[in-house]
Design a protein around this motif. Structure first.
Motif, PDB file in Angstrom:
ATOM      1  N   ASP A 137       8.176  -3.402   2.889  1.00 34.85           N
ATOM      2  CA  ASP A 137       9.162  -2.388   3.262  1.00 34.85           C
ATOM      3  C   ASP A 137      10.521  -2.966   3.647  1.00 34.85           C
ATOM      4  N   LYS A 186       2.288   2.549   7.730  1.00 37.76           N
ATOM      5  CA  LYS A 186       0.894   2.842   7.384  1.00 37.76           C
ATOM      6  C   LYS A 186       0.007   2.788   8.620  1.00 37.76           C
ATOM      7  N   TRP A 187       0.626   2.544   9.770  1.00 37.85           N
ATOM      8  CA  TRP A 187      -0.172   2.423  10.974  1.00 37.85           C
ATOM      9  C   TRP A 187      -0.068   3.687  11.815  1.00 37.85           C
ATOM     10  N   GLN A 232      11.322  -4.793   6.015  1.00 38.28           N
ATOM     11  CA  GLN A 232      11.557  -4.995   7.448  1.00 38.28           C
ATOM     12  C   GLN A 232      11.738  -6.477   7.737  1.00 38.28           C
ATOM     13  N   ARG A 245      12.422   0.191   8.345  1.00 30.28           N
ATOM     14  CA  ARG A 245      11.842   0.346   7.031  1.00 30.28           C
ATOM     15  C   ARG A 245      12.877   0.843   6.017  1.00 30.28           C
ATOM     16  N   ARG A 273      14.466  -7.680  13.349  1.00 36.65           N
ATOM     17  CA  ARG A 273      13.611  -6.912  12.454  1.00 36.65           C
ATOM     18  C   ARG A 273      14.307  -5.618  12.096  1.00 36.65           C
ATOM     19  N   LYS A 331       5.358   1.618  21.205  1.00 41.12           N
ATOM     20  CA  LYS A 331       4.810   0.572  20.343  1.00 41.12           C
ATOM     21  C   LYS A 331       5.226  -0.810  20.853  1.00 41.12           C
ATOM     22  N   GLY A 348      -7.211  -3.044   3.143  1.00 42.25           N
ATOM     23  CA  GLY A 348      -6.465  -3.349   4.362  1.00 42.25           C
ATOM     24  C   GLY A 348      -5.530  -4.526   4.151  1.00 42.25           C
ATOM     25  N   ASN A 397      -8.555   0.200  -1.447  1.00 40.02           N
ATOM     26  CA  ASN A 397      -7.792  -0.211  -0.274  1.00 40.02           C
ATOM     27  C   ASN A 397      -8.669  -1.044   0.663  1.00 40.02           C
ATOM     28  N   TYR A 450       0.851  -1.173   0.000  1.00 41.36           N
ATOM     29  CA  TYR A 450       0.000   0.000   0.000  1.00 41.36           C
ATOM     30  C   TYR A 450       0.896   1.235   0.000  1.00 41.36           C
ATOM     31  N   GLU A 506       3.702   1.931  -1.706  1.00 41.36           N
ATOM     32  CA  GLU A 506       5.089   1.513  -1.477  1.00 41.36           C
ATOM     33  C   GLU A 506       5.955   1.783  -2.705  1.00 41.36           C
TER      34      GLU A 506
HETATM   35  N1  UDP Z   1      -0.302  -2.580   3.889  1.00 39.27           N
HETATM   36  C1  UDP Z   1      -1.353  -2.934   3.040  1.00 39.27           C
HETATM   37  N2  UDP Z   1      -2.564  -2.311   3.184  1.00 39.27           N
HETATM   38  C2  UDP Z   1      -2.780  -1.355   4.135  1.00 39.27           C
HETATM   39  C3  UDP Z   1      -1.704  -1.022   5.002  1.00 39.27           C
HETATM   40  C4  UDP Z   1      -0.494  -1.661   4.859  1.00 39.27           C
HETATM   41  O1  UDP Z   1      -1.204  -3.795   2.170  1.00 39.27           O
HETATM   42  O2  UDP Z   1      -3.893  -0.825   4.195  1.00 39.27           O
HETATM   43  C5  UDP Z   1       1.011  -3.250   3.732  1.00 39.27           C
HETATM   44  C6  UDP Z   1       2.200  -2.329   3.590  1.00 39.27           C
HETATM   45  O3  UDP Z   1       2.386  -1.915   2.269  1.00 39.27           O
HETATM   46  C7  UDP Z   1       3.336  -3.198   4.078  1.00 39.27           C
HETATM   47  C8  UDP Z   1       2.685  -4.045   5.148  1.00 39.27           C
HETATM   48  O4  UDP Z   1       1.271  -3.981   4.906  1.00 39.27           O
HETATM   49  O5  UDP Z   1       3.821  -4.050   3.064  1.00 39.27           O
HETATM   50  C9  UDP Z   1       3.030  -3.582   6.546  1.00 39.27           C
HETATM   51  O6  UDP Z   1       2.734  -2.215   6.670  1.00 39.27           O
HETATM   52  P1  UDP Z   1       3.648  -1.222   7.507  1.00 39.27           P
HETATM   53  O7  UDP Z   1       5.086  -1.432   7.183  1.00 39.27           O
HETATM   54  O8  UDP Z   1       3.114   0.148   7.273  1.00 39.27           O
HETATM   55  O9  UDP Z   1       3.348  -1.687   8.992  1.00 39.27           O
HETATM   56  P2  UDP Z   1       4.409  -1.809  10.200  1.00 39.27           P
HETATM   57  O10 UDP Z   1       5.594  -2.578   9.672  1.00 39.27           O
HETATM   58  O11 UDP Z   1       4.770  -0.428  10.574  1.00 39.27           O
HETATM   59  O12 UDP Z   1       3.672  -2.567  11.262  1.00 39.27           O
END
Ligand code: UDP
Ligand code: MG
Length: 344
Positions: free
Chosen positions: A111, A221-222, A113, A215, A212, A147, A88, A86, A27, A29
């Motif tokens: 990302d 995205k959170w 990670q 990014r 881990r 977090k 989710g 979108n 999302y 990216e």
């Molecule tokens: N993602 C998605 N849809 C959404 C939000 C996030 O597909 O509505 C994907 C995003 O592109 C990434 C993965 O979910 O590949 C994890 O998101 P993010 O890195 O923002 O989360 P975090 O690692 O911070 O928990």
């Protein structure tokens, strides 16, 4: 447009079976996309297995979807899946798993990670007989302690109240065998709290620890409310404990109220005390009002869930799936070369 049928079955054609599918939800990216594909290719090419990258664009607004489709036109390993909007991450993951055809499926964040370099080790564990290879984060680089703490508390609570263990600090980064993926794809619920569903499905599981990373580019995205929502979702999807909590709260409040009432009556009878009412009355009323609203809210959450499930809507709507028609994997390529030789 193509919607998913209500029977949640996707049987891959025999000819497009591959050894490994890597499913990535995306999302917004755009920045990491080229880097991601490059890193994955670096890791997967030396493994000498047939593989596909199922990249699911979850209705990105930064053009990631178009880039994806353009990439798929040139790279036969890429299956570009675009959702209509979108939906989710959980829905995007479901779409990716439905459309994957690998004997093993690895789920990865876009990302970076979740380091793709670990896929080799995951496959080893898979070939050694584990259906699920869970990746446990031993560190969470680049995440605020707020977090980390909230994540830790969340897992504690969740595991207290659910009937099967949901491993702490394991994200969606994991490998699953075809039968585990099929089991997951056939779960009927629309409310997909993936971590819980992964655990519910079961199967022999192997855990690998990893660090881990931060990014590679772009931003998370959170936000706080999103995470709170996910936490509440996780708890209410897998347990009715909050309903029981509401009952216990109600009982406690009712008991306290009754005791207080009794005390006032006895006071008046024995000591002739005037009832010193107003402040205590307000205190009791607000307390009870709060407990009632809270309980109604909790009940409402479950009623709402039931309502959403009852509608039986598909989890996602596909916009399109683009894959270069000449998707060759190493074995096909070898066969083709042999056939070519025979004809000459
Ligand atoms: N993602 C998605 N849809 C959404 C939000 C996030 O597909 O509505 C994907 C995003 O592109 C990434 C993965 O979910 O590949 C994890 O998101 P993010 O890195 O923002 O989360 P975090 O690692 O911070 O928990
Ligand atoms: Mg991330």
């Amino acid at each position: 447009m193509h919607t998913k049928s209500s029977a949640r079955h996707f049987e891959p054609q025999q000819h497009d079976r591959v050894d490994l599918s890597v499913v990535v939800p995306l999302y917004n990216e755009r920045e990491v996309l080229p880097l991601l594909i490059e890193r994955l290719a670096q890791v997967l090419t030396p493994l000498a297995i047939s593989y596909e990258l199922v990249l699911v664009d979850d209705g990105s607004r930064d053009g990631s979807g178009d880039i994806l489709v353009a990439l798929a036109a040139h790279d036969p390993h890429i299956k570009a899946v675009r959702l209509s909007r979108n939906f989710g991450k959980e829905a995007a993951l479901s779409a990716g798993m439905d459309l994957s055809s690998g004997d093993a499926v690895v789920i990865l964040d876009a990302d970076l990670q979740d380091p793709p370099e670990l896929i080799g080790a995951m496959l080893e564990a898979f070939y050694a007989g584990s259906d699920i290879v869970c990746m446990k984060r031993s560190t969470r680089a680049g995440e605020s302690w707020g977090k980390r703490l909230s994540a830790h508390l969340f897992y504690r609570i969740l595991n207290r109240i659910s009937h099967f263990a949901i491993p702490e600090d394991t994200g969606d980064f994991r490998l699953m065998s075809r039968r585990a993926v099929n089991a997951l794809n056939n779960l009927p619920e629309r409310n997909r709290y993936m971590k819980g569903l992964f655990a519910w499905v079961g199967f022999p599981t192997h855990v690998i620890e990893y660090d881990r990373e931060v990014r590679a580019a772009g931003s998370t995205k959170w936000n706080f409310f999103g995470l709170m929502g996910l936490a509440f979702e996780g708890i209410t999807s897998f347990s009715v404990a909050p309903l029981r909590l509401a009952i216990s709260f109600g009982m406690l409040a009712a008991l306290a109220g009754a005791a207080f009432g009794l005390k006032i009556v006895l006071d008046a009878l024995w000591h002739g005390n005037a009832v010193s009412g107003y402040p205590s009355l307000i205190a009791v009323i607000t307390f009870l009002g709060g407990v009632q609203l809270l309980s109604i809210g909790v009940v409402g959450e479950y009623v709402g869930k039931t309502y959403l499930e009852a509608k039986q809507r598909p989890l996602y709507v596909l916009r399109d799936v683009v894959q270069s028609p000449r998707a060759l994997n190493p074995t096909d390529a070898a066969q083709e070369a042999a056939a070519h030789e025979q004809t000459h």
